[in-house]
Design a protein around this motif. Structure first.
Motif, mmCIF file in Angstrom:
data_model
loop_
_atom_site.group_PDB
_atom_site.id
_atom_site.type_symbol
_atom_site.label_atom_id
_atom_site.label_comp_id
_atom_site.label_asym_id
_atom_site.label_seq_id
_atom_site.Cartn_x
_atom_site.Cartn_y
_atom_site.Cartn_z
ATOM 1 N N THR A 58 0.842 -1.209 0.000
ATOM 2 C CA THR A 58 0.000 0.000 0.000
ATOM 3 C C THR A 58 0.873 1.253 0.000
ATOM 4 O O THR A 58 0.564 2.232 -0.698
ATOM 5 C CB THR A 58 -0.943 -0.004 1.227
ATOM 6 O OG1 THR A 58 -1.618 -1.256 1.279
ATOM 7 C CG2 THR A 58 -1.974 1.104 1.140
ATOM 8 N N ASP A 65 -6.774 0.081 3.754
ATOM 9 C CA ASP A 65 -5.909 0.363 2.599
ATOM 10 C C ASP A 65 -6.646 1.216 1.564
ATOM 11 O O ASP A 65 -6.067 2.135 0.989
ATOM 12 C CB ASP A 65 -5.392 -0.938 1.970
ATOM 13 C CG ASP A 65 -4.297 -1.580 2.830
ATOM 14 O OD1 ASP A 65 -3.984 -1.017 3.905
ATOM 15 O OD2 ASP A 65 -3.756 -2.631 2.427
ATOM 16 N N GLU A 111 -3.807 -4.768 -5.502
ATOM 17 C CA GLU A 111 -3.014 -5.128 -4.318
ATOM 18 C C GLU A 111 -3.631 -6.384 -3.733
ATOM 19 O O GLU A 111 -4.760 -6.368 -3.253
ATOM 20 C CB GLU A 111 -3.014 -4.010 -3.281
ATOM 21 C CG GLU A 111 -2.238 -4.457 -2.038
ATOM 22 C CD GLU A 111 -2.244 -3.488 -0.855
ATOM 23 O OE1 GLU A 111 -2.646 -2.321 -1.026
ATOM 24 O OE2 GLU A 111 -1.856 -3.931 0.241
HETATM 25 MG MG LIG Z 1 -1.737 -3.047 2.167
#
Ligand SMILES: [Mg+2]
Ligand SMILES: Nc1nc2c(ncn2[C@@H]2O[C@H](COP(=O)(O)OP(=O)(O)OP(=O)(O)O)[C@@H](O)[C@H]2O)c(=O)[nH]1
Length: 241
Positions: free
Chosen positions: A44, A76, A125
């Motif tokens: 992140t 996040d 992610e």
């Molecule tokens: Mg993360």
């Protein structure tokens, strides 16, 4: 026996959806990158820096979006939502990886206000885990593994799957090298023992070291994807004449 059968079925259903996603990314010229690492390696943080730098280092019209996966919390997505790009949190409620269906459904939701608009880069992610996400194709163009210097040089040897499949290894937190017993040359040699062609970029999200190289890699890959689509379109137009 039953367990193996079920796992095969889940993966083959995943592959079908991933193929659909890959086709759609191809049609739209979207470069999709799947970031995989242990929890806390800095995925992140890397994306926060990337989104902040995109307009200056690549170009102002660059269209990007982020899907970020976690077992719980939207922390996040809240961190990444500050940079003006569409961001969606995928909470997996226990699953240790993202799958193609999660990506497909959240991507639609993420881009509803941008129908017919270009998407140059999709950042995915994955859930922090060095093993499970490796088996799930998300239709991405590239897997990128993030290894941080606090994790030990031996991780490529102990968790070879992701290092074999990743095109690029980001070696993050190099600002901590003076304080931890970690030999970056050994870590890179271990990664290349598993995957001789893996590219490596050393970064620090704290000092900004190496981030321009990462942005250049992204920009190059996104430009090649777009050029391939444009060449294909030109070819079709020629054939149609
Ligand atoms: Mg993360
Ligand atoms: N010193 C240092 N700390 C960093 C660096 N990158 C990230 N961190 C710190 O490492 C911690 C974890 O960073 P995150 O970006 O949340 O890591 P992540 O991989 O997204 O974590 P998960 O999503 O939970 O898997 C945070 O405290 C960051 O500030 C870096 O380059 N140097």
């Amino acid at each position: 026996m039953t367990r193996i059968g079920l796992e095969k079925k889940v993966l083959s259903e995943n592959d079908q959806i991933a193929a659909r996603l890959r086709e759609s990314f191809g049609q739209h010229g979207t470069f999709a990158v799947n970031l995989i690492s242990s929890p806390g390696s800095g995925k992140t943080s890397l994306l926060e820096k990337t989104l902040a730098m995109l307009p200056h280092e690549i170009n102002q019209d660059m269209r990007a979006a982020v899907l970020t996966g976690d077992i719980q919390t939207d922390n996040d997505a809240r961190r990444l939502g500050r940079y003006g790009y569409p961001v969606r949190q995928i909470t997996t409620a226990g699953a240790c990886h993202l799958d193609a269906r999660m990506v497909e459904s959240h991507l639609e939701e993420c881009l509803t206000d941008r129908v017919n608009e270009r998407l140059d880069i999709l950042f995915i992610e994955n859930v922090g885990n060095l093993v499970c996400p490796t088996s799930y194709d998300l239709g991405e163009d590239a897997k990128v593994v993030v290894l941080s210097v606090t994790e030990g040089e031996d991780k490529p040897l102990k968790y070879p799957g992701i290092f074999r499949k990743a095109e690029l290894m980001i070696l993050n937190k190099i600002d901590l090298l003076p304080y931890v017993p970690f030999d970056p040359r050994l870590a890179i040699a271990n990664a290349r023992q598993i995957h001789p062609g893996i590219e490596v970029i050393e970064t620090s999200c704290t000092t900004g070291a190496g981030l321009s190289r990462w942005l250049a890699w992204l920009s190059g890959r996104a430009a090649s994807k777009r050029a391939a689509i444009e060449a294909q379109e030109a070819n079709h137009a020629l054939i149609g004449q």
